[in-house]
Design a protein around this motif. Structure first.
Motif, short mmCIF file in Angstrom:
data_model
loop_
_atom_site.label_atom_id
_atom_site.label_comp_id
_atom_site.label_asym_id
_atom_site.label_seq_id
_atom_site.Cartn_x
_atom_site.Cartn_y
_atom_site.Cartn_z
N GLU A 93 4.43 24.75 29.14
CA GLU A 93 4.54 26.21 29.12
C GLU A 93 3.30 26.84 28.51
OE1 GLU A 93 7.93 29.40 27.68
OE2 GLU A 93 7.38 27.76 26.33
N GLU A 126 0.62 29.31 30.46
CA GLU A 126 0.44 30.68 29.96
C GLU A 126 -1.01 30.95 29.59
OE1 GLU A 126 3.21 30.97 26.76
OE2 GLU A 126 4.87 31.64 28.05
N LYS A 134 7.24 22.62 26.08
CA LYS A 134 6.48 23.72 25.48
C LYS A 134 4.98 23.53 25.70
CE LYS A 134 9.62 25.48 21.94
NZ LYS A 134 9.83 25.72 20.48
N GLY A 150 5.69 34.94 34.98
CA GLY A 150 6.68 34.55 33.99
C GLY A 150 6.83 33.05 33.91
N CYS A 151 7.09 32.54 32.70
CA CYS A 151 7.26 31.11 32.48
C CYS A 151 8.38 30.92 31.46
CB CYS A 151 5.94 30.52 31.97
SG CYS A 151 5.93 28.73 31.86
N GLU A 152 9.44 30.23 31.88
CA GLU A 152 10.63 30.12 31.03
C GLU A 152 11.18 28.70 31.06
OE1 GLU A 152 15.22 31.86 30.86
OE2 GLU A 152 13.85 32.46 32.47
N VAL A 177 14.27 26.41 30.84
CA VAL A 177 15.72 26.51 31.02
C VAL A 177 16.35 25.25 30.43
CG1 VAL A 177 17.58 26.83 32.68
CG2 VAL A 177 15.34 27.83 33.12
N THR A 219 7.54 32.10 37.72
CA THR A 219 7.67 33.25 38.61
C THR A 219 6.28 33.71 39.02
OG1 THR A 219 9.68 33.96 37.47
CG2 THR A 219 8.60 35.57 38.89
N LYS A 249 9.80 32.08 43.01
CA LYS A 249 10.08 31.20 41.87
C LYS A 249 9.88 29.74 42.25
CE LYS A 249 13.34 34.35 39.62
NZ LYS A 249 12.42 34.63 38.47
#
Length: 358
Positions: free
Chosen positions: A76, A80, A73, A135-137, A139, A151, A158
């Protein structure tokens, strides 16, 4: 019960580290929750704790998963906030192979180190530039974060980022593998990174600068560029090798020409450090290994070669007899003439080295 102490907490929707909590906020006053299970935390940071950390007020969750979730996190959150991500460049460091050693593709590959760390005299293979992240995810697999999926805004490409913790954090951590056949970058967290003393701002800066060891686990473009670079380096080394050999031939040729034209009253030393002398009979300059007798003083350096020594020879030169290089002390082929022997001249023979065989 896990022995891992969690340095991560969440306060007012923002990730923090235990060092961000002051001693006045110790215990329940910290107002933090677990980043994984959202359970209430208490801060153990009153100065008497050897390793400050957060602890659950109730039943604890899996501390390893909670640690990795918070770490992912942080990555992330950093990406972001900046809106961009800059993968590392890749460099080729070629060293250790002698210039006069013939090179093959396998040897070039063996003496080349591809790394994201720029070393002295390293050549850049893949120059990376920051790209905008749309995009940031995170998984996960069985709650444990597996990769951070980015992304790109341009062409929707990606990139998978795998954060690899030190063994002190996750002992069961396996070697990173490509994620879903996507370009995959591994970020290794060094064991010297002390999350219990870092502030959240310091960790964010390290992530922004990507101040960690990185490695491309999968990158098709990079593999193609590596192969092209290896082929170019092989051609360069082969051309350099041929030039060196040509230079050596040219030097030997010039030396031979110099030896052939040298005055018989002088001696020279060849590439093999063997002396060459001029035979007083055939007037050819030959190495010591092909001589039977030769005289040496401050002015003269005259000799008789093996071929000329087989026939009759007369003269009154105080020759010294050569001994074999095999260290046996045996005389070389040929015989003293009565008029030219050192005994007849009243001079003690001095020995040099040659070959005793014909």
């Amino acid at each position: 019960m896990s022995s891992l102490k969690n340095p991560f907490g969440e306060k007012n929707g923002k990730l923090i580290l235990i060092s961000d909590i002051s001693p006045k906020e110790n215990g329940k006053k910290c107002g933090c929750i677990c980043p994984l299970c959202k359970g209430d935390f208490q801060a153990k940071n009153n100065g008497t704790i050897r390793q400050p950390h957060f602890a659950h007020l109730g039943k604890p969750c899996n501390e390893t998963i909670a640690f990795m979730t918070a770490l992912y996190k942080f990555f992330e959150q950093s990406i972001e906030l900046s809106g961009t991500f800059c993968p590392p460049s890749v460099y080729a460091n070629f060293s250790g192979l002698a210039a006069d050693q013939r090179a093959w593709l396998s040897t070039i590959r063996a003496y080349t180190n591809f790394s994201t760390v720029q070393l002295d005299k390293a050549e850049i293979i893949l120059e990376s530039h920051p790209f905008e992240v749309e995009g940031c995810e995170i998984v996960c697999k069985k709650e444990l974060p597996e990769a951070l999926l980015l992304t790109a805004k341009e062409k929707q490409r990606k990139l998978a980022v795998i954060v690899v913790p030190p063994a002190t954090i996750c002992k069961e951590q396996q070697a990173p593998r490509p994620y879903n056949q996507l370009p995959t970058l591994a970020i290794y967290i060094d064991k010297n990174v002390n999350f219990y003393e870092l502030h959240s701002e310091q960790l964010m800066k390290k992530i922004e600068k990507l101040d960690f060891r990185t490695e491309w686990i999968k990158n098709n473009k990079l593999e193609r560029l590596k192969d092209e670079w290896l082929e170019r380096k092989l051609q360069e080394r082969q051309l350099e090798y041929e030039k060196i050999k040509e230079r050596q031939k040219d030097v030997q040729k010039k030396l031979n020409e110099k030896i052939e034209s040298v005055d018989q009253r002088r001696n020279v030393v060849g590439l093999t450090e063997e002396r060459w002398h001029t035979c007083v009979r055939c007037h050819k300059c030959k190495p010591e290994s092909e001589l039977v007798y030769y005289q040496h003083d401050r002015e003269d350096d005259e000799a008789i070669c093996r071929e000329c020594s087989q026939g009759p020879w007369s003269g009154n030169i105080p020759w010294r007899r050569a001994t074999c290089r095999c260290a046996s002390g045996a005389p070389t082929n040929g015989s003293w003439s009565s008029s030219a022997s050192p005994t007849a001249a009243g001079i003690s023979p001095r020995r040099s080295t040659a070959n005793c065989g014909p």
